[in-house]
Design a protein around this motif. Structure first.
Motif, PDB file in Angstrom:
ATOM      1  N   LYS A  48      44.004  49.924  46.453  1.00 40.45           N
ATOM      2  CA  LYS A  48      43.922  49.706  47.900  1.00 40.45           C
ATOM      3  C   LYS A  48      42.880  48.659  48.259  1.00 40.45           C
ATOM      4  O   LYS A  48      43.005  47.979  49.273  1.00 40.45           O
ATOM      5  N   SER A  49      41.826  48.548  47.453  1.00 46.48           N
ATOM      6  CA  SER A  49      40.764  47.599  47.755  1.00 46.48           C
ATOM      7  C   SER A  49      40.203  47.014  46.465  1.00 46.48           C
ATOM      8  O   SER A  49      40.372  47.586  45.386  1.00 46.48           O
ATOM      9  N   ALA A  50      39.549  45.882  46.628  1.00 44.25           N
ATOM     10  CA  ALA A  50      38.916  45.228  45.482  1.00 44.25           C
ATOM     11  C   ALA A  50      37.642  44.545  45.954  1.00 44.25           C
ATOM     12  O   ALA A  50      37.630  43.889  47.003  1.00 44.25           O
ATOM     13  N   LYS A  51      36.585  44.710  45.190  1.00 43.94           N
ATOM     14  CA  LYS A  51      35.336  44.004  45.447  1.00 43.94           C
ATOM     15  C   LYS A  51      35.334  42.771  44.554  1.00 43.94           C
ATOM     16  O   LYS A  51      35.483  42.871  43.345  1.00 43.94           O
ATOM     17  N   ILE A  52      35.159  41.630  45.185  1.00 45.00           N
ATOM     18  CA  ILE A  52      35.162  40.363  44.465  1.00 45.00           C
ATOM     19  C   ILE A  52      33.756  39.774  44.562  1.00 45.00           C
ATOM     20  O   ILE A  52      33.283  39.462  45.651  1.00 45.00           O
ATOM     21  N   ILE A  78      43.791  34.277  50.788  1.00 49.32           N
ATOM     22  CA  ILE A  78      43.700  34.465  49.335  1.00 49.32           C
ATOM     23  C   ILE A  78      44.581  35.635  48.914  1.00 49.32           C
ATOM     24  O   ILE A  78      45.297  35.557  47.911  1.00 49.32           O
ATOM     25  N   ARG A  79      44.560  36.705  49.688  1.00 52.51           N
ATOM     26  CA  ARG A  79      45.401  37.868  49.387  1.00 52.51           C
ATOM     27  C   ARG A  79      46.888  37.499  49.446  1.00 52.51           C
ATOM     28  O   ARG A  79      47.674  37.906  48.594  1.00 52.51           O
ATOM     29  N   HIS A  80      47.246  36.703  50.445  1.00 53.76           N
ATOM     30  CA  HIS A  80      48.632  36.258  50.580  1.00 53.76           C
ATOM     31  C   HIS A  80      49.052  35.411  49.377  1.00 53.76           C
ATOM     32  O   HIS A  80      50.153  35.579  48.841  1.00 53.76           O
ATOM     33  N   GLU A  81      48.189  34.511  48.940  1.00 49.96           N
ATOM     34  CA  GLU A  81      48.493  33.681  47.776  1.00 49.96           C
ATOM     35  C   GLU A  81      48.599  34.536  46.511  1.00 49.96           C
ATOM     36  O   GLU A  81      49.427  34.264  45.646  1.00 49.96           O
ATOM     37  N   LEU A  82      47.780  35.573  46.408  1.00 50.03           N
ATOM     38  CA  LEU A  82      47.854  36.477  45.255  1.00 50.03           C
ATOM     39  C   LEU A  82      49.181  37.228  45.230  1.00 50.03           C
ATOM     40  O   LEU A  82      49.710  37.520  44.156  1.00 50.03           O
ATOM     41  N   HIS A  87      52.542  40.342  40.349  1.00 47.71           N
ATOM     42  CA  HIS A  87      53.765  41.122  40.545  1.00 47.71           C
ATOM     43  C   HIS A  87      53.409  42.595  40.697  1.00 47.71           C
ATOM     44  O   HIS A  87      53.594  43.405  39.804  1.00 47.71           O
ATOM     45  N   LEU A  88      52.852  42.899  41.872  1.00 48.48           N
ATOM     46  CA  LEU A  88      52.452  44.264  42.208  1.00 48.48           C
ATOM     47  C   LEU A  88      53.141  44.676  43.506  1.00 48.48           C
ATOM     48  O   LEU A  88      53.498  43.832  44.331  1.00 48.48           O
ATOM     49  N   ARG A  89      53.266  45.964  43.688  1.00 47.30           N
ATOM     50  CA  ARG A  89      53.868  46.469  44.919  1.00 47.30           C
ATOM     51  C   ARG A  89      52.984  46.112  46.113  1.00 47.30           C
ATOM     52  O   ARG A  89      53.469  45.665  47.149  1.00 47.30           O
ATOM     53  N   THR A  90      51.686  46.327  45.972  1.00 52.35           N
ATOM     54  CA  THR A  90      50.746  45.967  47.028  1.00 52.35           C
ATOM     55  C   THR A  90      49.575  45.210  46.407  1.00 52.35           C
ATOM     56  O   THR A  90      49.147  45.521  45.304  1.00 52.35           O
TER      57      THR A  90
END
Length: 121
Positions: A48-52, A78-82, A87-90
């Motif tokens: 659900k979340s990621a710390k970068i 950046i999230r949209h480009e990822l 190839h993940l569901r979310t």
């Protein structure tokens, strides 16, 4: 402790986010600092979340802060480009954290060098 899948995902996110920042975001914002590196990526087990953790090297402190603000403001981009690459569901929500560990390490190196130089005298 992370399982193998979590470690692999963190590594993939780190690599892909670094690519997006260095290529697509830099093309969009030429004012970004020269050296920007993604030092660590911590993806939550539920994805659900990621710390970068981002390290930015620039001699001008104002430019460094401006670059970090550009990255934070473009977390959605950046999230949209990822989402196109991974190839993940979310794709997790990205939270960028300024990583000062490299500057801290450089400061310690300078202190140790001065101690070593004083020791030789």
């Amino acid at each position: 402790m992370k399982n193998n899948r979590g470690k692999r995902l963190s590594g993939e996110f780190q690599k892909e986010i670094s690519t997006v920042i260095s290529q697509k975001l830099r093309n969009k914002y030429p004012a970004l600092s020269a050296i920007i590196s993604v030092t660590e990526c911590d993806v939550a087990p539920d994805l659900k979340s990621a710390k970068i953790y981002v390290s930015i090297f620039d001699v001008n402190e104002e430019k460094k802060q401006n670059s970090f603000e550009i990255i934070k403001q473009n977390a959605g981009f950046i999230r949209h480009e990822l989402s196109h690459v991974m190839h993940l569901r979310t794709v997790p929500e990205l939270r960028f954290i300024f990583d000062e560990s490299m500057e801290h390490g450089a400061k310690i190196d300078r202190i140790l060098e001065t101690i070593d130089a004083n020791k030789d005298e």
